[in-house]
Motif scaffolding. Structure first.
Motif, PDB file in Angstrom:
ATOM      1  N   LEU A  14      49.079  20.068  36.818  1.00  0.00           N
ATOM      2  CA  LEU A  14      47.651  20.340  36.663  1.00  0.00           C
ATOM      3  C   LEU A  14      46.997  20.726  37.981  1.00  0.00           C
ATOM      4  CD1 LEU A  14      45.047  20.334  34.934  1.00  0.00           C
ATOM      5  CD2 LEU A  14      44.878  17.863  35.396  1.00  0.00           C
ATOM      6  N   SER A  15      47.390  20.095  39.080  1.00  0.00           N
ATOM      7  CA  SER A  15      46.780  20.392  40.384  1.00  0.00           C
ATOM      8  C   SER A  15      46.991  21.857  40.769  1.00  0.00           C
ATOM      9  CB  SER A  15      47.350  19.482  41.463  1.00  0.00           C
ATOM     10  OG  SER A  15      48.764  19.631  41.547  1.00  0.00           O
ATOM     11  N   SER A  16      48.181  22.390  40.499  1.00  0.00           N
ATOM     12  CA  SER A  16      48.459  23.794  40.813  1.00  0.00           C
ATOM     13  C   SER A  16      47.677  24.723  39.892  1.00  0.00           C
ATOM     14  CB  SER A  16      49.961  24.080  40.682  1.00  0.00           C
ATOM     15  OG  SER A  16      50.699  23.335  41.622  1.00  0.00           O
ATOM     16  N   VAL A  17      47.515  24.313  38.647  1.00  0.00           N
ATOM     17  CA  VAL A  17      46.727  25.103  37.693  1.00  0.00           C
ATOM     18  C   VAL A  17      45.282  25.215  38.177  1.00  0.00           C
ATOM     19  CG1 VAL A  17      45.787  25.142  35.353  1.00  0.00           C
ATOM     20  CG2 VAL A  17      48.191  24.587  35.720  1.00  0.00           C
ATOM     21  N   ILE A  18      44.704  24.104  38.592  1.00  0.00           N
ATOM     22  CA  ILE A  18      43.317  24.101  39.059  1.00  0.00           C
ATOM     23  C   ILE A  18      43.159  25.009  40.278  1.00  0.00           C
ATOM     24  CG2 ILE A  18      41.525  22.670  40.123  1.00  0.00           C
ATOM     25  CD1 ILE A  18      42.469  20.372  38.309  1.00  0.00           C
ATOM     26  N   LYS A  19      44.091  24.930  41.223  1.00  0.00           N
ATOM     27  CA  LYS A  19      44.034  25.786  42.423  1.00  0.00           C
ATOM     28  C   LYS A  19      44.122  27.262  42.039  1.00  0.00           C
ATOM     29  CE  LYS A  19      46.156  22.321  45.448  1.00  0.00           C
ATOM     30  NZ  LYS A  19      47.393  21.958  46.205  1.00  0.00           N
ATOM     31  N   GLY A  20      45.003  27.578  41.094  1.00  0.00           N
ATOM     32  CA  GLY A  20      45.166  28.965  40.660  1.00  0.00           C
ATOM     33  C   GLY A  20      43.916  29.509  39.999  1.00  0.00           C
ATOM     34  N   VAL A  21      43.282  28.697  39.160  1.00  0.00           N
ATOM     35  CA  VAL A  21      42.052  29.118  38.487  1.00  0.00           C
ATOM     36  C   VAL A  21      40.934  29.335  39.506  1.00  0.00           C
ATOM     37  CG1 VAL A  21      40.245  28.435  36.860  1.00  0.00           C
ATOM     38  CG2 VAL A  21      42.651  28.012  36.301  1.00  0.00           C
ATOM     39  N   LEU A  22      40.797  28.425  40.456  1.00  0.00           N
ATOM     40  CA  LEU A  22      39.748  28.552  41.473  1.00  0.00           C
ATOM     41  C   LEU A  22      39.933  29.817  42.315  1.00  0.00           C
ATOM     42  CD1 LEU A  22      39.416  24.845  42.656  1.00  0.00           C
ATOM     43  CD2 LEU A  22      37.694  26.176  41.416  1.00  0.00           C
ATOM     44  N   LEU A  23      41.173  30.152  42.631  1.00  0.00           N
ATOM     45  CA  LEU A  23      41.437  31.375  43.388  1.00  0.00           C
ATOM     46  C   LEU A  23      41.004  32.605  42.597  1.00  0.00           C
ATOM     47  CD1 LEU A  23      42.630  32.944  45.759  1.00  0.00           C
ATOM     48  CD2 LEU A  23      44.887  32.757  44.660  1.00  0.00           C
ATOM     49  N   GLN A  24      41.352  32.640  41.310  1.00  0.00           N
ATOM     50  CA  GLN A  24      40.947  33.768  40.482  1.00  0.00           C
ATOM     51  C   GLN A  24      39.425  33.865  40.395  1.00  0.00           C
ATOM     52  OE1 GLN A  24      42.980  34.546  36.814  1.00  0.00           O
ATOM     53  NE2 GLN A  24      41.140  35.266  35.774  1.00  0.00           N
ATOM     54  N   GLN A  25      38.765  32.742  40.271  1.00  0.00           N
ATOM     55  CA  GLN A  25      37.307  32.751  40.150  1.00  0.00           C
ATOM     56  C   GLN A  25      36.632  33.170  41.449  1.00  0.00           C
ATOM     57  OE1 GLN A  25      36.790  28.769  38.571  1.00  0.00           O
ATOM     58  NE2 GLN A  25      36.538  29.560  36.503  1.00  0.00           N
ATOM     59  N   LEU A  64      43.138  39.733  38.605  1.00  0.00           N
ATOM     60  CA  LEU A  64      42.344  40.878  39.033  1.00  0.00           C
ATOM     61  C   LEU A  64      42.393  41.996  38.000  1.00  0.00           C
ATOM     62  CD1 LEU A  64      40.705  42.174  41.381  1.00  0.00           C
ATOM     63  CD2 LEU A  64      42.883  43.055  42.246  1.00  0.00           C
ATOM     64  N   LEU A  65      43.585  42.373  37.556  1.00  0.00           N
ATOM     65  CA  LEU A  65      43.744  43.504  36.640  1.00  0.00           C
ATOM     66  C   LEU A  65      43.239  43.196  35.239  1.00  0.00           C
ATOM     67  CD1 LEU A  65      47.311  44.816  37.580  1.00  0.00           C
ATOM     68  CD2 LEU A  65      45.118  45.868  38.127  1.00  0.00           C
ATOM     69  N   LEU A  66      43.650  42.057  34.715  1.00  0.00           N
ATOM     70  CA  LEU A  66      43.385  41.756  33.308  1.00  0.00           C
ATOM     71  C   LEU A  66      41.960  41.269  33.083  1.00  0.00           C
ATOM     72  CD1 LEU A  66      45.183  41.811  30.725  1.00  0.00           C
ATOM     73  CD2 LEU A  66      45.388  39.336  30.988  1.00  0.00           C
ATOM     74  N   ASP A  67      41.558  40.252  33.813  1.00  0.00           N
ATOM     75  CA  ASP A  67      40.276  39.601  33.551  1.00  0.00           C
ATOM     76  C   ASP A  67      39.115  40.203  34.347  1.00  0.00           C
ATOM     77  OD1 ASP A  67      41.347  37.645  31.741  1.00  0.00           O
ATOM     78  OD2 ASP A  67      42.237  36.643  33.466  1.00  0.00           O
ATOM     79  N   THR A  68      39.274  40.291  35.667  1.00  0.00           N
ATOM     80  CA  THR A  68      38.156  40.744  36.501  1.00  0.00           C
ATOM     81  C   THR A  68      37.843  42.220  36.257  1.00  0.00           C
ATOM     82  OG1 THR A  68      38.777  39.106  38.173  1.00  0.00           O
ATOM     83  CG2 THR A  68      37.254  40.844  38.834  1.00  0.00           C
ATOM     84  N   PHE A  69      38.854  43.085  36.342  1.00  0.00           N
ATOM     85  CA  PHE A  69      38.626  44.503  36.066  1.00  0.00           C
ATOM     86  C   PHE A  69      38.232  44.721  34.610  1.00  0.00           C
ATOM     87  CE2 PHE A  69      41.351  46.518  39.688  1.00  0.00           C
ATOM     88  CZ  PHE A  69      40.434  46.034  40.607  1.00  0.00           C
ATOM     89  N   GLY A  70      38.833  43.963  33.701  1.00  0.00           N
ATOM     90  CA  GLY A  70      38.475  44.079  32.290  1.00  0.00           C
ATOM     91  C   GLY A  70      37.016  43.752  32.042  1.00  0.00           C
ATOM     92  N   GLY A  71      36.526  42.723  32.708  1.00  0.00           N
ATOM     93  CA  GLY A  71      35.120  42.368  32.581  1.00  0.00           C
ATOM     94  C   GLY A  71      34.203  43.420  33.179  1.00  0.00           C
ATOM     95  N   ALA A  72      34.586  43.950  34.347  1.00  0.00           N
ATOM     96  CA  ALA A  72      33.762  44.974  35.010  1.00  0.00           C
ATOM     97  C   ALA A  72      33.685  46.244  34.167  1.00  0.00           C
ATOM     98  CB  ALA A  72      34.345  45.289  36.387  1.00  0.00           C
ATOM     99  N   ILE A  73      34.819  46.665  33.603  1.00  0.00           N
ATOM    100  CA  ILE A  73      34.835  47.870  32.774  1.00  0.00           C
ATOM    101  C   ILE A  73      34.005  47.670  31.515  1.00  0.00           C
ATOM    102  CG2 ILE A  73      36.356  49.309  31.343  1.00  0.00           C
ATOM    103  CD1 ILE A  73      38.488  48.889  33.562  1.00  0.00           C
ATOM    104  N   SER A  74      34.097  46.497  30.916  1.00  0.00           N
ATOM    105  CA  SER A  74      33.302  46.191  29.721  1.00  0.00           C
ATOM    106  C   SER A  74      31.814  46.258  30.026  1.00  0.00           C
ATOM    107  CB  SER A  74      33.668  44.806  29.182  1.00  0.00           C
ATOM    108  OG  SER A  74      35.041  44.724  28.883  1.00  0.00           O
ATOM    109  N   PHE A  75      31.441  45.725  31.168  1.00  0.00           N
ATOM    110  CA  PHE A  75      30.036  45.748  31.606  1.00  0.00           C
ATOM    111  C   PHE A  75      29.557  47.186  31.806  1.00  0.00           C
ATOM    112  CE2 PHE A  75      27.190  46.035  35.303  1.00  0.00           C
ATOM    113  CZ  PHE A  75      26.092  45.299  34.858  1.00  0.00           C
ATOM    114  N   LEU A  76      30.347  47.994  32.484  1.00  0.00           N
ATOM    115  CA  LEU A  76      29.939  49.357  32.807  1.00  0.00           C
ATOM    116  C   LEU A  76      29.875  50.248  31.571  1.00  0.00           C
ATOM    117  CD1 LEU A  76      32.006  49.782  36.090  1.00  0.00           C
ATOM    118  CD2 LEU A  76      29.524  49.474  35.908  1.00  0.00           C
TER     119      LEU A  76
END
Length: 257
Positions: free
Chosen positions: A54-65, A152-164
């Motif tokens: 779980l500790s590694s999962v939390i670190k990974g999520v925070l980095l993505q965010q 970056l590719l799936l979630d962040t760019f996906g969200g930005a493209i959806s917004f635009l």
């Protein structure tokens, strides 16, 4: 009128509200009692099958965010237009609803094809996407546990493209991105709770995505986070049924043709 008006800008809310909502909603699931009678996997399976603590999962999520917040802030800075009065006029509610639907379809389309390609390309799966599948038994906090490149590719760019593409304002995006985050967390919660509105409205739900995390289902049910349209159109839809486990809870079992 929104509750944050006059206190926080829409752009700041659009950047950070989805992150806060993620931890609040995932935190609720994390703090719930075991609820063994509603689990799609036993607690023993979660402990034995998952390959990351779980500790590694939390670190990974925070980095993505962190990356997500930087890109969202930059996107809002570039795209926001203000009137002479200093604030952007918001479109009628029916226009905003249409924009949200367009954004939902756009996000689904982007994520389906990127997600599917990450499974088909052996290099990308081995070195990038397999990180997410180290959680064979999904749980809420791990919803955004990804390799940084995938995030970056799936979630962040996906969200930005959806917004635009949707043309929504920063204010509308607050509601859309918070809704998308809640849906994504719910899809990974591992619980089939009675009365869950997402299970009632969406065929693409917790059990649907659980099939994809099973070893036999990794090449199916790529669609996320809203609809199952692309899976059904392109032959990657895997039907399933529910089986009650003797020890309590449910199992989403693949229906083989």
């Amino acid at each position: 009128m929104v509750f944050w008006e006059g206190y926080i800008s829409d752009e700041l809310m659009g950047t950070f509200a989805p992150i806060v909502v993620y931890w609040l909603y995932a935190g609720i699931y994390q703090l719930l009692p075991p609820l063994d009678q509603y689990r799609l996997h036993t607690r023993k399976e979660e402990e034995q099958k998952n390959l990351v603590p779980l500790s590694s999962v939390i670190k990974g999520v925070l980095l993505q965010q962190l990356v997500q917040a930087l890109i969202a802030g930059s996107m809002f800075l570039v795209t926001t237009k203000q009137t002479s009065a200093g604030s952007l006029t918001q479109p009628p509610i029916q226009v905003q609803l249409i924009q949200i639907l367009v954004a939902m379809f756009t996000m689904d389309t982007w994520q389906y094809f990127i997600h599917r390609y990450m499974h088909q390309n052996k290099f990308l799966y081995r070195h990038i996407h397999s990180q997410h599948h180290r959680l064979i038994v999904p749980y809420a906090i791990g919803a955004l546990y990804n390799h940084p490149v995938e995030g970056l590719l799936l979630d962040t760019f996906g969200g930005a493209i959806s917004f635009l593409i949707s043309g929504m304002t920063a204010r509308t995006s607050v509601f859309f991105f918070c809704f998308a985050v809640i849906k994504t967390v719910d899809d990974h919660c591992g619980l089939w709770l009675p009365g869950n509105i997402f299970h009632i409205i969406f065929q693409n739900n917790t059990a649907y995505h659980d099939i994809h995390h099973q070893l036999q289902g990794t090449k199916y049910n790529y669609s996320q986070p809203f609809f199952s349209i692309w899976d059904r159109l392109l032959g990657t839809y895997m039907p399933f049924s529910f089986v009650h486990r003797r020890e309590g809870g449910f199992e989403a079992r693949i229906l083989k043709g």
